[in-house]
Write a protein that holds these residues in place. Structure first.
Motif, short mmCIF file in Angstrom:
data_model
loop_
_atom_site.label_atom_id
_atom_site.label_comp_id
_atom_site.label_asym_id
_atom_site.label_seq_id
_atom_site.Cartn_x
_atom_site.Cartn_y
_atom_site.Cartn_z
N ALA A 100 -5.08 2.51 1.20
CA ALA A 100 -4.10 3.94 1.76
C ALA A 100 -5.25 5.04 0.96
CB ALA A 100 -3.17 3.76 1.13
N VAL A 101 -5.48 4.79 -0.44
CA VAL A 101 -5.98 5.89 -1.17
C VAL A 101 -7.53 6.13 -0.74
CG1 VAL A 101 -6.93 6.49 -3.44
CG2 VAL A 101 -4.58 5.50 -2.93
N LYS A 102 -8.18 5.10 -0.49
CA LYS A 102 -9.72 5.41 -0.18
C LYS A 102 -9.97 6.18 1.01
CE LYS A 102 -11.98 4.05 -3.85
NZ LYS A 102 -12.73 4.80 -4.83
N GLU A 103 -9.20 5.87 2.21
CA GLU A 103 -9.30 6.41 3.39
C GLU A 103 -9.07 7.79 3.31
OE1 GLU A 103 -7.73 5.72 7.92
OE2 GLU A 103 -7.90 4.05 6.60
N LEU A 104 -7.68 8.17 2.34
CA LEU A 104 -7.40 9.73 2.37
C LEU A 104 -8.00 10.52 1.32
CD1 LEU A 104 -3.70 8.54 2.84
CD2 LEU A 104 -5.13 9.60 4.47
N ARG A 105 -8.44 9.72 0.37
CA ARG A 105 -8.89 10.40 -1.06
C ARG A 105 -10.12 9.40 -1.68
NH1 ARG A 105 -6.13 13.42 -4.28
NH2 ARG A 105 -7.70 13.49 -5.68
N PRO A 106 -11.22 9.32 -0.75
CA PRO A 106 -12.52 8.76 -1.37
C PRO A 106 -12.77 8.79 -2.71
CG PRO A 106 -12.91 10.08 0.71
CD PRO A 106 -11.56 10.16 0.32
N ASP A 107 -12.67 10.20 -3.22
CA ASP A 107 -12.98 10.50 -4.49
C ASP A 107 -12.05 10.03 -5.72
OD1 ASP A 107 -10.94 12.16 -3.42
OD2 ASP A 107 -10.81 13.21 -5.42
N VAL A 108 -11.06 9.29 -5.23
CA VAL A 108 -9.98 8.61 -6.26
C VAL A 108 -10.75 7.35 -6.68
CG1 VAL A 108 -7.92 8.06 -7.08
CG2 VAL A 108 -8.12 9.95 -5.51
N ARG A 109 -10.90 7.08 -7.98
CA ARG A 109 -11.35 5.87 -8.55
C ARG A 109 -9.98 4.59 -8.43
NH1 ARG A 109 -14.07 5.14 -13.52
NH2 ARG A 109 -15.38 3.39 -12.56
N VAL A 110 -10.04 3.49 -8.00
CA VAL A 110 -9.21 2.53 -7.89
C VAL A 110 -9.77 1.55 -8.79
CG1 VAL A 110 -7.66 0.96 -6.72
CG2 VAL A 110 -8.10 3.24 -5.81
N GLY A 140 0.57 -1.40 0.05
CA GLY A 140 0.05 0.19 0.04
C GLY A 140 0.68 1.40 0.12
N THR A 141 2.24 1.34 0.32
CA THR A 141 2.94 2.34 0.21
C THR A 141 3.00 2.86 -1.03
OG1 THR A 141 4.82 0.82 0.20
CG2 THR A 141 4.15 1.83 2.39
N VAL A 142 2.82 2.11 -2.19
CA VAL A 142 2.80 2.55 -3.47
C VAL A 142 1.78 3.52 -3.68
CG1 VAL A 142 2.30 1.96 -5.92
CG2 VAL A 142 3.57 0.28 -4.26
N GLY A 143 0.59 3.26 -3.02
CA GLY A 143 -0.39 4.45 -2.95
C GLY A 143 -0.30 5.86 -2.08
N LEU A 144 0.38 5.73 -1.17
CA LEU A 144 0.91 6.92 -0.34
C LEU A 144 1.62 7.90 -1.34
CD1 LEU A 144 1.64 5.66 3.10
CD2 LEU A 144 -0.47 6.67 2.07
N GLU A 145 2.72 7.08 -2.01
CA GLU A 145 3.62 7.83 -3.12
C GLU A 145 2.83 8.52 -4.13
OE1 GLU A 145 6.72 5.56 -4.21
OE2 GLU A 145 7.33 4.63 -2.22
N ILE A 146 1.96 7.53 -4.85
CA ILE A 146 0.71 8.21 -6.02
C ILE A 146 0.44 9.48 -5.54
CG2 ILE A 146 -0.82 7.62 -7.16
CD1 ILE A 146 -0.01 4.72 -7.45
N LEU A 147 -0.26 9.28 -4.24
CA LEU A 147 -0.92 10.61 -3.77
C LEU A 147 -0.05 11.84 -3.68
CD1 LEU A 147 -3.76 9.21 -1.05
CD2 LEU A 147 -4.15 9.85 -3.58
#
Length: 403
Positions: free
Chosen positions: A191-201, A159-166
């Motif tokens: 990681a992403v949905k908790e911090l940026r729920p608007d981002v589609r994965v 999931g650290t890949v997701g933090l780097e992407i954000l």
């Protein structure tokens, strides 16, 4: 808290990895951006230590073992990327590692796994046999089995890949992730949905080894029998229980990709982005090529790995060229008389075709005594050029065979 793995878990994993793994670059792809209609960026995990994202999760998992557990050693089963990630992580943490690999594993991956410090044991014809052998080894020798995806520490590490992407692309709207067992996309989504729920994965799987779509439809992990796919790194027959839980809750959709589109994606990565990527790592790019209007830009797609056997690379690239209409292979029958082959090659030269290979066969049961057969491998400029070449040869009376 997003479930069994949260953004806080991923942040904690990042602290463990701070001086271990690389913050891989994000590169814009102009060709994909033009196709999608907005910025498309490539998250280059093919440039990660050990050649894929797998080192992240493997390190976090092994780092969180007790001293007594690490002293007993670790064991894993893998055809390549997880093998190298576990071998590297175990060596960095001072643990002995044993990796069971399939008997037909590419020699470069076997050599790399050994070079990172693991003992390699060939555990059978495929990964399933190796998993059985690795678990038996763990039971008999007290070693800790390191699952390739279905463990919270592994998922948090990926999931650290997701933090780097954000951080690298704060205005990202869509993240496209290759999917096998689901560890990478589960971690990124946690990681992403908790911090940026608007981002589609969105996940992407090779259609010949796609266990997630039927599993999501059934509401539980469903086992499938993976067919032959060049994307061996994501040819997983059943999602993990943990990864399925996270993907079913957090991931917006999972799409499937054909082998033909996958080969075109590999060619695109090499030619347009100058990135050497294995087929499993290029499946997100394939999704963008196949359905460009499905993804709202800015899009980040993860190139999850670059550990490709050079022999496979040459085959896949040839297949990609053929799909793109830039490679032709066919047989031509000629009269067995002086100058017949020269005449044919002269025709091809006038058509500005690059002749890659010529195989001249004089004896075969299917040939008449006054015939020879020529197998030609040609490089062309694209589909229109292919049509021109074939039309010209047929107009000149040549009989072509594509079997």
């Amino acid at each position: 808290m997003s479930g069994p793995v949260s953004a806080d878990d991923v942040r904690a994993a990042r602290e463990l990895l701070r001086d271990v793994t690389v913050t891989t670059p994000i590169l814009e792809s102009r060709s994909l951006s033009a196709k999608v209609g907005g910025p498309v960026l490539l998250k280059c995990e093919n440039l990660q230590r050990s050649g894929s994202f797998k080192a992240r999760g493997a390190y976090v998992r092994i780092a969180r073992l007790t001293d007594e557990e690490r002293a007993r050693g670790v064991v894993a089963a893998s055809a390549g990327n997880h093998a190298q990630g576990v071998a590297l992580a175990a060596t960095l943490l001072g643990a002995r590692s044993v990796v069971f690999m399939p008997e037909g594993a590419p020699l470069p991956k076997v050599a790399a796994t050994r070079a990172y410090g693991a003992e390699v044991i060939f555990g059978g014809p495929g990964v399933d046999a190796c998993l059985t052998a690795a678990k038996a080894y763990a039971r008999d020798n007290g070693a800790v089995f390191i699952h390739p995806f279905d463990h919270a520490d592994v998922v948090a590490g990926q999931g650290t890949v997701g933090l780097e992407i954000l951080e690298q692309c704060p205005d990202v709207r869509t993240i496209v992730v290759p999917v096998g067992g689901g560890g990478l996309i589960a971690g990124i989504a946690a990681a992403v949905k908790e911090l940026r729920p608007d981002v589609r994965v969105i996940g992407a799987q090779a259609e010949q080894a796609a266990a997630f779509p039927p599993s999501l439809a059934a509401g539980r992990p469903v086992a499938v029998e993976p067919a032959g796919t060049m994307a061996d790194g994501i040819a997983v027959g059943r999602p993990g229980d943990l990864t399925f839980e996270l993907v079913s809750k957090l991931v917006d959709s999972v799409v499937t990709i054909s082998e033909e589109t996958l080969s075109q994606a590999l060619l695109n990565c090499l030619e347009r982005s100058k990135q050497v990527v294995e087929p499993a790592g290029a499946v997100g790019v394939a999704a963008l090529l196949d359905r460009p209007h499905m993804f709202e830009p800015p899009v980040v797609t993860v190139l999850s790995g670059g550990n490709i056997d050079p022999l496979l690379l040459s085959k896949v690239l040839r297949h990609g060229l053929a799909v793109a209409g830039r490679y032709l292979m066919f047989r031509v029958r000629l009269r067995d008389r002086p100058g017949a082959l020269v005449t044919l090659l002269t025709e091809l030269a006038e058509l500005e075709v690059n002749v890659l290979d010529v195989v001249h066969q004089r004896t075969a049961a299917r040939l008449n005594v006054d015939e020879v057969e020529v197998l030609l491998h040609l490089e062309t400029r694209g589909p229109d050029h292919c049509d021109e070449v074939l039309g010209r040869l047929r107009a000149e009376g040549y009989t072509l065979s594509f079997t």
